[in-house]
Design a protein around this motif. Sequence first.
Motif, PDB file in Angstrom:
ATOM      1  N   TRP A  62       0.831  -1.206   0.000  1.00  0.00           N
ATOM      2  CA  TRP A  62       0.000   0.000   0.000  1.00  0.00           C
ATOM      3  C   TRP A  62       0.869   1.263   0.000  1.00  0.00           C
ATOM      4  O   TRP A  62       0.542   2.254  -0.667  1.00  0.00           O
ATOM      5  N   ARG A  63       1.961   1.224   0.747  1.00  0.00           N
ATOM      6  CA  ARG A  63       2.823   2.402   0.802  1.00  0.00           C
ATOM      7  C   ARG A  63       3.402   2.709  -0.583  1.00  0.00           C
ATOM      8  O   ARG A  63       3.472   3.873  -1.000  1.00  0.00           O
ATOM      9  N   ILE A  64       3.803   1.674  -1.301  1.00  0.00           N
ATOM     10  CA  ILE A  64       4.310   1.889  -2.656  1.00  0.00           C
ATOM     11  C   ILE A  64       3.211   2.468  -3.543  1.00  0.00           C
ATOM     12  O   ILE A  64       3.448   3.414  -4.307  1.00  0.00           O
ATOM     13  N   ARG A  65       2.005   1.930  -3.420  1.00  0.00           N
ATOM     14  CA  ARG A  65       0.909   2.391  -4.277  1.00  0.00           C
ATOM     15  C   ARG A  65       0.523   3.842  -3.991  1.00  0.00           C
ATOM     16  O   ARG A  65       0.257   4.617  -4.913  1.00  0.00           O
ATOM     17  N   LEU A  66       0.483   4.210  -2.727  1.00  0.00           N
ATOM     18  CA  LEU A  66       0.093   5.571  -2.373  1.00  0.00           C
ATOM     19  C   LEU A  66       1.207   6.571  -2.691  1.00  0.00           C
ATOM     20  O   LEU A  66       0.946   7.652  -3.241  1.00  0.00           O
ATOM     21  N   LEU A  67       2.435   6.214  -2.351  1.00  0.00           N
ATOM     22  CA  LEU A  67       3.525   7.172  -2.502  1.00  0.00           C
ATOM     23  C   LEU A  67       3.933   7.369  -3.959  1.00  0.00           C
ATOM     24  O   LEU A  67       4.427   8.437  -4.318  1.00  0.00           O
ATOM     25  N   ARG A  68       3.700   6.374  -4.804  1.00  0.00           N
ATOM     26  CA  ARG A  68       4.100   6.558  -6.200  1.00  0.00           C
ATOM     27  C   ARG A  68       3.275   7.659  -6.870  1.00  0.00           C
ATOM     28  O   ARG A  68       3.730   8.264  -7.847  1.00  0.00           O
ATOM     29  N   VAL A  69       2.078   7.916  -6.361  1.00  0.00           N
ATOM     30  CA  VAL A  69       1.280   9.014  -6.911  1.00  0.00           C
ATOM     31  C   VAL A  69       1.965  10.351  -6.606  1.00  0.00           C
ATOM     32  O   VAL A  69       2.159  11.181  -7.492  1.00  0.00           O
ATOM     33  N   SER A  70       2.343  10.532  -5.328  1.00  0.00           N
ATOM     34  CA  SER A  70       3.036  11.771  -4.954  1.00  0.00           C
ATOM     35  C   SER A  70       4.405  11.858  -5.614  1.00  0.00           C
ATOM     36  O   SER A  70       4.838  12.944  -6.024  1.00  0.00           O
ATOM     37  N   GLU A  71       5.088  10.721  -5.724  1.00  0.00           N
ATOM     38  CA  GLU A  71       6.418  10.736  -6.330  1.00  0.00           C
ATOM     39  C   GLU A  71       6.345  11.047  -7.816  1.00  0.00           C
ATOM     40  O   GLU A  71       7.260  11.661  -8.380  1.00  0.00           O
ATOM     41  N   ALA A  72       5.253  10.640  -8.467  1.00  0.00           N
ATOM     42  CA  ALA A  72       5.056  11.002  -9.874  1.00  0.00           C
ATOM     43  C   ALA A  72       4.802  12.510 -10.000  1.00  0.00           C
ATOM     44  O   ALA A  72       5.315  13.173 -10.909  1.00  0.00           O
ATOM     45  N   LYS A  73       4.003  13.047  -9.080  1.00  0.00           N
ATOM     46  CA  LYS A  73       3.768  14.495  -9.076  1.00  0.00           C
ATOM     47  C   LYS A  73       5.067  15.256  -8.792  1.00  0.00           C
ATOM     48  O   LYS A  73       5.268  16.366  -9.293  1.00  0.00           O
ATOM     49  N   ALA A  74       5.933  14.642  -7.992  1.00  0.00           N
ATOM     50  CA  ALA A  74       7.202  15.295  -7.653  1.00  0.00           C
ATOM     51  C   ALA A  74       8.057  15.515  -8.893  1.00  0.00           C
ATOM     52  O   ALA A  74       8.852  16.463  -8.936  1.00  0.00           O
ATOM     53  N   LEU A  75       7.919  14.640  -9.896  1.00  0.00           N
ATOM     54  CA  LEU A  75       8.750  14.775 -11.095  1.00  0.00           C
ATOM     55  C   LEU A  75       8.578  16.146 -11.737  1.00  0.00           C
ATOM     56  O   LEU A  75       9.559  16.781 -12.143  1.00  0.00           O
ATOM     57  N   ALA A  76       7.335  16.632 -11.821  1.00  0.00           N
ATOM     58  CA  ALA A  76       7.091  17.943 -12.424  1.00  0.00           C
ATOM     59  C   ALA A  76       7.751  19.050 -11.604  1.00  0.00           C
ATOM     60  O   ALA A  76       8.340  19.992 -12.161  1.00  0.00           O
ATOM     61  N   GLU A  77       7.658  18.929 -10.264  1.00  0.00           N
ATOM     62  CA  GLU A  77       8.261  19.956  -9.405  1.00  0.00           C
ATOM     63  C   GLU A  77       9.779  19.907  -9.479  1.00  0.00           C
ATOM     64  O   GLU A  77      10.454  20.943  -9.441  1.00  0.00           O
ATOM     65  N   ILE A  78      10.342  18.706  -9.584  1.00  0.00           N
ATOM     66  CA  ILE A  78      11.792  18.574  -9.709  1.00  0.00           C
ATOM     67  C   ILE A  78      12.263  19.185 -11.025  1.00  0.00           C
ATOM     68  O   ILE A  78      13.291  19.867 -11.075  1.00  0.00           O
ATOM     69  N   ALA A  79      11.498  18.959 -12.091  1.00  0.00           N
ATOM     70  CA  ALA A  79      11.876  19.494 -13.402  1.00  0.00           C
ATOM     71  C   ALA A  79      11.909  21.018 -13.403  1.00  0.00           C
ATOM     72  O   ALA A  79      12.673  21.629 -14.162  1.00  0.00           O
ATOM     73  N   LYS A  80      11.091  21.641 -12.552  1.00  0.00           N
ATOM     74  CA  LYS A  80      11.112  23.101 -12.454  1.00  0.00           C
ATOM     75  C   LYS A  80      12.405  23.611 -11.837  1.00  0.00           C
ATOM     76  O   LYS A  80      12.794  24.758 -12.051  1.00  0.00           O
ATOM     77  N   VAL A  81      13.051  22.753 -11.042  1.00  0.00           N
ATOM     78  CA  VAL A  81      14.282  23.134 -10.351  1.00  0.00           C
ATOM     79  C   VAL A  81      15.511  22.674 -11.110  1.00  0.00           C
ATOM     80  O   VAL A  81      16.470  23.426 -11.292  1.00  0.00           O
ATOM     81  N   SER A  82      15.494  21.403 -11.554  1.00  0.00           N
ATOM     82  CA  SER A  82      16.676  20.830 -12.197  1.00  0.00           C
ATOM     83  C   SER A  82      16.262  19.732 -13.170  1.00  0.00           C
ATOM     84  O   SER A  82      15.804  18.674 -12.738  1.00  0.00           O
ATOM     85  N   PRO A  83      16.432  19.941 -14.477  1.00  0.00           N
ATOM     86  CA  PRO A  83      16.123  18.869 -15.430  1.00  0.00           C
ATOM     87  C   PRO A  83      17.029  17.662 -15.243  1.00  0.00           C
ATOM     88  O   PRO A  83      16.612  16.531 -15.518  1.00  0.00           O
ATOM     89  N   GLU A  84      18.258  17.892 -14.777  1.00  0.00           N
ATOM     90  CA  GLU A  84      19.164  16.765 -14.519  1.00  0.00           C
ATOM     91  C   GLU A  84      18.611  15.874 -13.403  1.00  0.00           C
ATOM     92  O   GLU A  84      18.579  14.639 -13.515  1.00  0.00           O
ATOM     93  N   ALA A  85      18.170  16.502 -12.319  1.00  0.00           N
ATOM     94  CA  ALA A  85      17.579  15.737 -11.216  1.00  0.00           C
ATOM     95  C   ALA A  85      16.303  15.042 -11.674  1.00  0.00           C
ATOM     96  O   ALA A  85      16.028  13.899 -11.277  1.00  0.00           O
TER      97      ALA A  85
END
Length: 250
Positions: free
Chosen positions: A69-92
Amino acid sequence: MNNRVKHVGYGDRTPYLGAAGAQTLRERIDGQIDRQIKQWYATVPEAAHLEGKKVDSHYYQRHLIETAWRIRLLRVSEAKALAEIAKVSPEAAQIWAHYEQEEMLHDELFIQDLQRAGVSRERFLATEPYLSTKLLSGFFSYLLDHEGPLGVVAYSYLVEYVNVKLEPRKLDALKGSVGAGNIAGQVSHSHTDVNDDHPGEVWAALRFLIKNDDDIVSLERYLAEHQRILAMYFTELYQDTLAEKHGQAA
C-alpha cells in the motif's frame, strides 16, 4: 522586455556542491541515518522482529500488505514530484524519472509474496492502510505544495540507504523463518536496490536539488521527520499484531 517564463530549470545548473563537497555531505548524512537506525532499534517496539528466528505470521503478512500500500500511495506523490523537480533541475528530473521507472511497480513483488503467505489479492485490497501510511502520503503532498520536492527525494534516500544496509540481513533471517521460496518478491526488490545502486542514484538527484546551505539544513530535518513517521507505522503495526500477545495492547 523580460521573458516571463519561470520555473523550468534554466539558469546556472552547476550543482551547489562540488564532487568533494557532495561526498563530504553524503558521509555526514549517512552518519545521521546510522544514528537514527540505532535509535530505531532502541525505541521502536519489536524493531528487529523480522530478523528473528520466529516471525509472527500476522505481523509478517500485515507488514507486506502495508508495504504494498505504501508503494501504491507514494508513487502518486512521487510522480507528481517529477514535475516539481523538473522546475528546479532537469538533470535531477531525469535521474528521478529513471529511478521511479524501476520502482513504480514493485508493489506487485510484495503482493506475490503475500499470496505465497496465504493472503489473497482480494484480502489485500480489502485491507485499509494504517493511519501512519496515510499521514506519510499526506506529508508528501504538503511538501510538494508548500516546501518543494527536496523532502520527497530525501525520503527515498533514507529508505534506499536503510534497505541496502539492513535488508540482506533481514532476508537471510526470513529464509529461515518463512522459507527462501516464499520471499522471492522481496529478494527481487532488494536485488534492484543493491545492484542498481539506488542510494547512489537518489543521492545524485539530491545533489542537483541542493541549492544552498538552507537546503542542507532542510535535508537533515526531513530525514528526521520521515524517521518519526516510519516509527509511527511500526508502532502501529506492533499494536495491531503483537502487543496483545505480549500483554501490552493499548
